[in-house]
Write a protein that holds these residues in place. Structure first.
Motif, short mmCIF file in Angstrom:
data_model
loop_
_atom_site.label_atom_id
_atom_site.label_comp_id
_atom_site.label_asym_id
_atom_site.label_seq_id
_atom_site.Cartn_x
_atom_site.Cartn_y
_atom_site.Cartn_z
N LYS A 96 0.85 -1.19 0.00
CA LYS A 96 0.00 0.00 0.00
C LYS A 96 0.88 1.24 0.00
N ASP A 97 0.42 2.29 -0.70
CA ASP A 97 1.16 3.54 -0.69
C ASP A 97 0.78 4.37 0.54
N GLU A 98 1.27 5.60 0.62
CA GLU A 98 1.04 6.45 1.79
C GLU A 98 -0.44 6.76 2.02
N LYS A 99 -1.23 6.74 0.95
CA LYS A 99 -2.66 7.05 1.06
C LYS A 99 -3.51 5.81 1.29
N GLY A 100 -2.87 4.64 1.37
CA GLY A 100 -3.60 3.40 1.62
C GLY A 100 -4.08 2.69 0.36
N LYS A 101 -3.72 3.20 -0.81
CA LYS A 101 -4.12 2.59 -2.07
C LYS A 101 -3.15 1.46 -2.43
#
Length: 95
Positions: free
Chosen positions: A48-53
């Motif tokens: 997951k990236d920093e935004k949770g995606k």
């Protein structure tokens, strides 16, 4: 048993190299190097990236891959020796 790797990890079945040299000499098990080729058995859902995606994985089950010599962790599932490693340890996909 069913096994699904987490995040950006993959489960790999090792592909053994040739047991003879080009000159026909048989290589004993003690002198063989660890294989650096494998076939992906299972793939995690992705990191997951920093935004949770979710970040999609670039590899899929069935891909034949090359990986670094010291990559991954050896595990045994149902008597079969496999490796689990991060997708970033994979050097490339063989076609």
């Amino acid at each position: 048993m069913s096994f699904t790797p987490l995040h950006d990890r993959v489960l790999v079945r090792l592909i053994e190299g040739d047991e003879k040299t080009s000159g026909g000499l048989i290589i004993p098990d003690t002198a063989k190097e660890k294989p650096q080729q494998g076939e992906i058995v299972a793939v995690g859902a992705g990191a997951k990236d920093e935004k949770g995606k979710r970040i999609a994985m670039d590899v899929t089950a069935g891909d034949k891959i090359l990986f670094g010599k010291w990559s991954g962790t050896e595990i045994k599932i149902d008597g079969e020796e496999l490796m689990i490693m991060k997708e970033s340890d994979i050097l490339g996909i063989m076609s």
